[in-house]
Design an enzyme around this catalytic site. Structure first.
Site, PDB file in Angstrom:
ATOM      1  N   ASP A  12      -2.003   5.251  -1.378  1.00  0.00           N
ATOM      2  CA  ASP A  12      -1.938   5.594  -2.971  1.00  0.00           C
ATOM      3  C   ASP A  12      -2.693   6.478  -3.380  1.00  0.00           C
ATOM      4  O   ASP A  12      -3.723   6.826  -2.492  1.00  0.00           O
ATOM      5  CB  ASP A  12      -2.221   4.130  -3.557  1.00  0.00           C
ATOM      6  CG  ASP A  12      -2.360   4.220  -5.168  1.00  0.00           C
ATOM      7  OD1 ASP A  12      -1.309   4.760  -5.717  1.00  0.00           O
ATOM      8  OD2 ASP A  12      -3.240   3.940  -5.594  1.00  0.00           O
TER       9      ASP A  12
ATOM     10  N   ASP B   8      -3.840   7.342  -7.298  1.00  0.00           N
ATOM     11  CA  ASP B   8      -4.673   6.727  -8.649  1.00  0.00           C
ATOM     12  C   ASP B   8      -5.617   5.688  -7.835  1.00  0.00           C
ATOM     13  O   ASP B   8      -4.855   4.670  -7.981  1.00  0.00           O
ATOM     14  CB  ASP B   8      -3.867   6.570  -9.759  1.00  0.00           C
ATOM     15  CG  ASP B   8      -3.224   7.754 -10.477  1.00  0.00           C
ATOM     16  OD1 ASP B   8      -4.250   8.632 -10.707  1.00  0.00           O
ATOM     17  OD2 ASP B   8      -2.057   7.792 -10.689  1.00  0.00           O
TER      18      ASP B   8
HETATM   19  C1  XBP Z   1      -0.805   4.910 -11.018  1.00  0.00           C
HETATM   20  C2  XBP Z   1      -0.053   4.839 -12.285  1.00  0.00           C
HETATM   21  C3  XBP Z   1       0.154   6.035 -13.176  1.00  0.00           C
HETATM   22  C4  XBP Z   1      -1.227   6.921 -13.623  1.00  0.00           C
HETATM   23  C5  XBP Z   1      -0.754   8.034 -14.444  1.00  0.00           C
HETATM   24  O1  XBP Z   1      -0.209   3.873 -10.318  1.00  0.00           O
HETATM   25  O2  XBP Z   1       0.593   3.882 -12.763  1.00  0.00           O
HETATM   26  O3  XBP Z   1       1.147   6.018 -14.039  1.00  0.00           O
HETATM   27  O4  XBP Z   1      -1.730   5.735 -14.181  1.00  0.00           O
HETATM   28  O5  XBP Z   1      -0.082   8.889 -13.953  1.00  0.00           O
HETATM   29  P1  XBP Z   1      -0.428   3.780  -8.839  1.00  0.00           P
HETATM   30  P2  XBP Z   1       1.357   9.392 -14.656  1.00  0.00           P
HETATM   31  O6  XBP Z   1      -1.846   4.002  -8.668  1.00  0.00           O
HETATM   32  O7  XBP Z   1      -0.214   2.257  -8.186  1.00  0.00           O
HETATM   33  O8  XBP Z   1       0.569   4.705  -8.253  1.00  0.00           O
HETATM   34  O9  XBP Z   1       1.081   9.772 -16.073  1.00  0.00           O
HETATM   35  O10 XBP Z   1       1.600  10.774 -13.973  1.00  0.00           O
HETATM   36  O11 XBP Z   1       2.268   8.551 -14.286  1.00  0.00           O
HETATM   37 MG    MG Z   2      -3.402   3.102  -7.629  1.00  0.00          MG
END
Ligand code: XBP
Ligand code: MG
Length: 242
Positions: free
Chosen positions: A12, A14
């Site tokens: 992953d 973020d």
């Molecule tokens: C990450 C997300 C993303 C980010 C924002 O979840 O939910 O939406 O918060 O990025 P994970 P975007 O780590 O579970 O993949 O605005 O590009 O969606």
């Molecule tokens: Mg995440």
């Protein structure tokens, strides 16, 4: 826990490879609100609660509805705000202000040196994800990168992981996921993957039932002699203890 080498590890982004939510996405959402003349601002605590909704556009739409916008207006406004926020996020990435989580680079290097294939499955938008990965980890480190722009359903749905496995040409039993959140863990497990969780300040208290292991950071993982991956630091004895 198995100590077998893993053919592929799917990461992953973020909250896992980068601590991008509190001081990355959150201020960019707030800047988009301000530029649109909207009074909304997400503080650290409120944003933490909103992270339960994955995907920036979905998060915006749900929030706007909760503030009284009807569903259609919320969807349109969310799409517009999210485009602006994505451009701002790209600029933030280009400025170099988003760093890899401590120990992430070292772990990736160790896995690569053991011959493990590296991949990414994220809910984030391709327009900022790809430049971020290039900038922090180099051009060719990840064999497969699946973003939220590539799938129709976001985590906790397994679509991103299923797509990553398809592109890797591997069954789930030959790969493993690394996540920071309960939503991410559920997505990985639903795709049939074992999943190591590396928590952060936003996710520390979530339910990680079903995880192969849970660590507070990459240093703790690399220092763990019973870690479910063949991490090189075990042999060298480097890395601080948990
Ligand atoms: C990450 C997300 C993303 C980010 C924002 O979840 O939910 O939406 O918060 O990025 P994970 P975007 O780590 O579970 O993949 O605005 O590009 O969606
Ligand atoms: Mg995440």
């Amino acid at each position: 826990m198995s100590r077998e080498p893993c053919a592929a590890v799917v990461f992953d982004v973020d909250g896992t490879l980068v601590d991008s939510e509190r001081d990355g996405h959150r201020p960019m959402f707030n800047a988009a609100f301000a530029a649109a003349g909207l009074p909304y601002r997400w503080d650290v605590e409120e944003y933490g609660r909103l992270l339960a909704i994955t995907g920036g556009r979905r998060r915006l739409a749900a929030y706007l509805e909760s503030r009284g916008h009807d569903a259609r207006e919320a969807a349109d406004l969310a799409a517009r705000l999210h485009r602006d926020k994505t451009e701002r996020m790209r600029d933030l990435v280009a400025s170099g202000e988003i760093a890899a989580r401590p120990g992430a680079r070292e772990l990736l290097r160790e896995l690569a040196s053991l011959g493990t294939t590296l991949a990414v499955a994220t809910t984030g938008t391709r327009d900022w994800v790809e430049p971020l990965l290039r900038r922090l980890f180099g051009e060719d480190l990840f064999e497969v990168v699946v973003t939220g722009s590539d799938v129709h359903t976001l985590k906790p749905d397994p679509a991103a992981y299923v797509e990553a496995l398809n592109r890797l040409g591997l069954p789930a039993s030959h790969a493993m996921a690394v996540e920071d959140s309960g939503n991410g863990l559920r997505a990985a497990v639903a795709a049939g993957l074992r999943c190591v969780v590396v928590t952060n300040d936003y996710t520390r208290h979530e339910d990680f039932t079903g995880a192969a292991a849970v660590y507070r950071g990459f240093a703790a993982w690399r220092a763990d002699p019973a870690a479910p991956l063949p991490v090189g630091s075990r042999a060298t004895g480097q890395g601080p203890s948990r």
